[in-house]
Scaffold this motif. Structure first.
Motif, mmCIF file in Angstrom:
data_model
loop_
_atom_site.group_PDB
_atom_site.id
_atom_site.type_symbol
_atom_site.label_atom_id
_atom_site.label_comp_id
_atom_site.label_asym_id
_atom_site.label_seq_id
_atom_site.Cartn_x
_atom_site.Cartn_y
_atom_site.Cartn_z
ATOM 1 N N UNK A 58 0.692 -1.301 0.069
ATOM 2 C CA UNK A 58 0.086 0.162 0.112
ATOM 3 C C UNK A 58 0.947 1.151 0.131
ATOM 4 N N UNK A 59 1.870 1.342 1.005
ATOM 5 C CA UNK A 59 2.897 2.388 0.878
ATOM 6 C C UNK A 59 3.434 2.669 -0.583
ATOM 7 N N UNK A 60 3.849 1.595 -1.196
ATOM 8 C CA UNK A 60 4.521 1.711 -2.602
ATOM 9 C C UNK A 60 3.380 2.249 -3.554
ATOM 10 N N UNK A 61 2.002 1.685 -3.554
ATOM 11 C CA UNK A 61 1.103 2.454 -4.488
ATOM 12 C C UNK A 61 0.652 3.924 -4.073
ATOM 13 N N UNK A 62 0.740 4.210 -2.676
ATOM 14 C CA UNK A 62 0.646 5.503 -2.513
ATOM 15 C C UNK A 62 1.631 6.476 -3.174
ATOM 16 N N UNK A 63 2.964 5.971 -2.893
ATOM 17 C CA UNK A 63 4.199 6.781 -3.549
ATOM 18 C C UNK A 63 4.109 7.097 -5.024
ATOM 19 N N UNK A 64 3.628 5.601 -5.597
ATOM 20 C CA UNK A 64 3.478 5.753 -6.987
ATOM 21 C C UNK A 64 2.376 6.618 -7.792
ATOM 22 N N UNK A 65 1.102 6.535 -6.957
ATOM 23 C CA UNK A 65 -0.078 7.288 -7.218
ATOM 24 C C UNK A 65 0.248 8.825 -7.119
ATOM 25 N N UNK A 66 0.937 9.271 -5.947
ATOM 26 C CA UNK A 66 1.429 10.656 -6.101
ATOM 27 C C UNK A 66 2.090 11.045 -7.131
ATOM 28 N N UNK A 67 3.163 10.521 -7.454
ATOM 29 C CA UNK A 67 4.054 10.621 -8.490
ATOM 30 C C UNK A 67 3.154 10.755 -9.765
ATOM 31 N N UNK A 68 2.518 9.884 -10.206
ATOM 32 C CA UNK A 68 1.804 10.047 -11.433
ATOM 33 C C UNK A 68 0.581 11.062 -11.358
ATOM 34 N N UNK A 69 -0.001 11.278 -10.237
ATOM 35 C CA UNK A 69 -0.848 12.567 -10.254
ATOM 36 C C UNK A 69 -0.201 13.833 -10.565
ATOM 37 N N UNK A 70 1.033 14.006 -9.626
ATOM 38 C CA UNK A 70 1.789 15.157 -9.834
ATOM 39 C C UNK A 70 2.143 15.495 -11.283
ATOM 40 N N UNK A 71 2.568 14.506 -11.961
ATOM 41 C CA UNK A 71 2.904 14.494 -13.329
ATOM 42 C C UNK A 71 1.649 14.871 -14.328
ATOM 43 N N UNK A 72 0.472 14.191 -13.908
ATOM 44 C CA UNK A 72 -0.512 13.955 -14.974
ATOM 45 C C UNK A 72 -1.246 15.211 -14.638
ATOM 46 N N UNK A 73 -1.477 16.055 -13.565
ATOM 47 C CA UNK A 73 -2.191 17.162 -13.210
ATOM 48 C C UNK A 73 -1.349 18.245 -12.402
ATOM 49 N N UNK A 74 -0.663 18.841 -13.350
ATOM 50 C CA UNK A 74 0.554 19.687 -12.932
ATOM 51 C C UNK A 74 -0.244 20.942 -12.289
ATOM 52 N N UNK A 75 -1.355 21.518 -12.603
ATOM 53 C CA UNK A 75 -2.027 22.490 -11.950
ATOM 54 C C UNK A 75 -2.853 22.223 -10.867
ATOM 55 N N UNK A 76 -2.746 20.813 -10.275
ATOM 56 C CA UNK A 76 -3.617 20.356 -9.108
ATOM 57 C C UNK A 76 -3.085 21.253 -7.745
#
Length: 169
Positions: free
Chosen positions: A76-94
């Motif tokens: 779960x921690x690995x998924x949390x880190x990976x999702x955060x990286x993915x979302x910050x790249x995909x949604x730069x204006x978030x």
């Protein structure tokens, strides 16, 4: 002098069992399962669509995506880190509010809380995820940015109510 106060009705939460009884969670009263036709329309261009979505006429919704991706509590921690990286790249204006891993009802649950652009406006998202029967389950609460004050606490109550009906191993 007369002062006017905004009157807001309390949102009642009711316990639901979803994904063939695998998960128990609180859902706002009045939310209904989105029809197959509406899901087909909403996800026509998507590569994947949620397994089930509860909504109240598109004002707010909670989607459950039970994936084929392997998962267990140690991941779960690995998924949390990976999702955060993915979302910050995909949604730069978030605009980020929080992210990480919490223990909820004895299980590790990863989460992301953010405001992201979607179809020309801002959308509040609380994404939370964990393993259910060795597969990754993603839950996404969504509402328009202007509705965040009304729904944010409710979204967190929904996440906090999450419980699996798996037998203990």
């Amino acid at each position: 002098m007369l002062s006017l106060m905004a009157f807001r009705s309390e949102i009642e939460l009711i316990k639901k069992r979803v994904l063939s009884e695998r998960v128990e969670i609180l859902i706002p009263k009045g939310f209904e399962v989105m029809s197959e036709q509406q899901m087909d329309f909403n996800y026509a261009k998507a590569t994947s669509r949620p397994s089930v979505i509860y909504t109240n006429s598109n004002e707010a919704s909670i989607a459950f995506s039970y994936t084929e991706t392997s998962a267990d509590q140690d991941m779960i921690q690995m998924y949390a880190d990976n999702f955060y990286k993915t979302y910050t790249k995909q949604y730069k204006g978030a605009k980020w509010f929080s992210n990480g891993v919490k223990e909820i009802n004895g299980r590790k649950v990863g989460y992301l809380e953010l405001m992201k652009p979607e179809l020309g406006h801002e959308v509040y998202n609380l994404v939370f995820f964990t393993d259910v029967e060795d597969k990754l389950l993603l839950c996404t609460f969504t509402c328009a940015d202007r509705q965040k004050p009304e729904w944010e606490t409710i979204a967190k109550q929904i996440m906090g109510s999450f419980r699996t009906n798996e037998p203990q191993r």
